[in-house]
Write an enzyme that holds these catalytic residues in place. Sequence first.
Site: not given
Ligand code: UD1
Length: 340
Positions: A125, A150, A154
């Site tokens: 990842s 997690y 990795k």
């Molecule tokens: C997350 C994990 C990462 C994992 C990946 C798998 C964390 C810190 N990282 O990545 O280790 O490999 O998922 O897919 O958790 N967001 C919102 N609202 C929401 C959900 C997300 O604003 O309800 C934003 C988050 O702040 C982020 C972006 O969307 O900026 C992407 O979030 P997400 O899909 O959870 O992925 P990551 O956090 O990048």
Amino acid sequence: MAKQVLVSGGAGFIGSHVTVELAQAGYDVVVADNFSNCDKTCYEGVCRILGKRPPLVEMDFCDKAAVEKLFSDYQIDAVIHFAAFKAVGESVAEPVKYYKNNLLSFLNLLEVASVKGGNVLFSSSATVYGETDQLPVTEQSPRQSATSPYGNTKQICEDILRDSVKAYLGLKGIALRYFNPIGAHPSALIGELPRGVPNNLVPFITQTAIGKRACLSIFGNDYPTPDGTCQRDYIDIVDLARAHVCAVARMLDGKMEQAYEIYNVGTGRPVSVLELVTAFEKVNGLKLNYKFAPRRPGDVTAIWADPTLANEKLGWKATRTVEQTLASAWAWEKHLAEKQ
Ligand code: UD1
């Protein structure tokens, strides 16, 4: 004779798409899964897409005897290892569960596969890069210490694979570092099936659009980015799956230049949360209920890939636009709603 590829965790989100692409590329695929975090929906979808049923072995990779039996029942040429827990927040709450499952299953696999001089592809990842200001990240960018158990599993599994290929003659390894996999198969027969409230952005968006969730919270609009929201590299799940086919071919065709190789699997294109939400609304012709909320602890400001190495060495490139991918995610959510 077709080469046989074992896909551990092959009934899950990424594993099911990889199974389809491998089978369509002419490989025989054996799916192994313990269904701890998914049901049979995606496996059945895979069978419908392919018009045949790849062998399915219900087993847990933490059970060494079961792994040994699997390798004696099937002639395995390469393994792609997905069987692992993946919820960041849960890993913080239950670290022992995460270390035990994610490390033991991989160690068992390696112990059996390395005896046979196997080919092992590990699903890693972009989380291994942590918060970085060197953007885009290349495979040479330094890894930061993990912010969750997690993420640490990795990193540790990457290291175990690196050390194992050095030690065990004939063993070859590839780690693919995924950026943010999103979307669903164009058939809408397989896709992401989050349990409970989704942590990841796109399932939360599609569930809000369909009415399962009242409102999307955008975590933070005060980041030092062009529109204040976080930037990520969203990679289409089918594009991502095809990177595995290229990596397996590289291993099995004897093209690897080193016994252990690492590749970023991303588009090279940063997209902010707000841009993603707007693209989703536009391509699907709907309005999403969203609000700005405080930052989510642990989120990095921005990360995206330099995918040059995968482009050049794997002969792989992301092909789908974020709009196409978001349309596929919405088609999958609607497919799920119709089934209920
Ligand atoms: C997350 C994990 C990462 C994992 C990946 C798998 C964390 C810190 N990282 O990545 O280790 O490999 O998922 O897919 O958790 N967001 C919102 N609202 C929401 C959900 C997300 O604003 O309800 C934003 C988050 O702040 C982020 C972006 O969307 O900026 C992407 O979030 P997400 O899909 O959870 O992925 P990551 O956090 O990048």
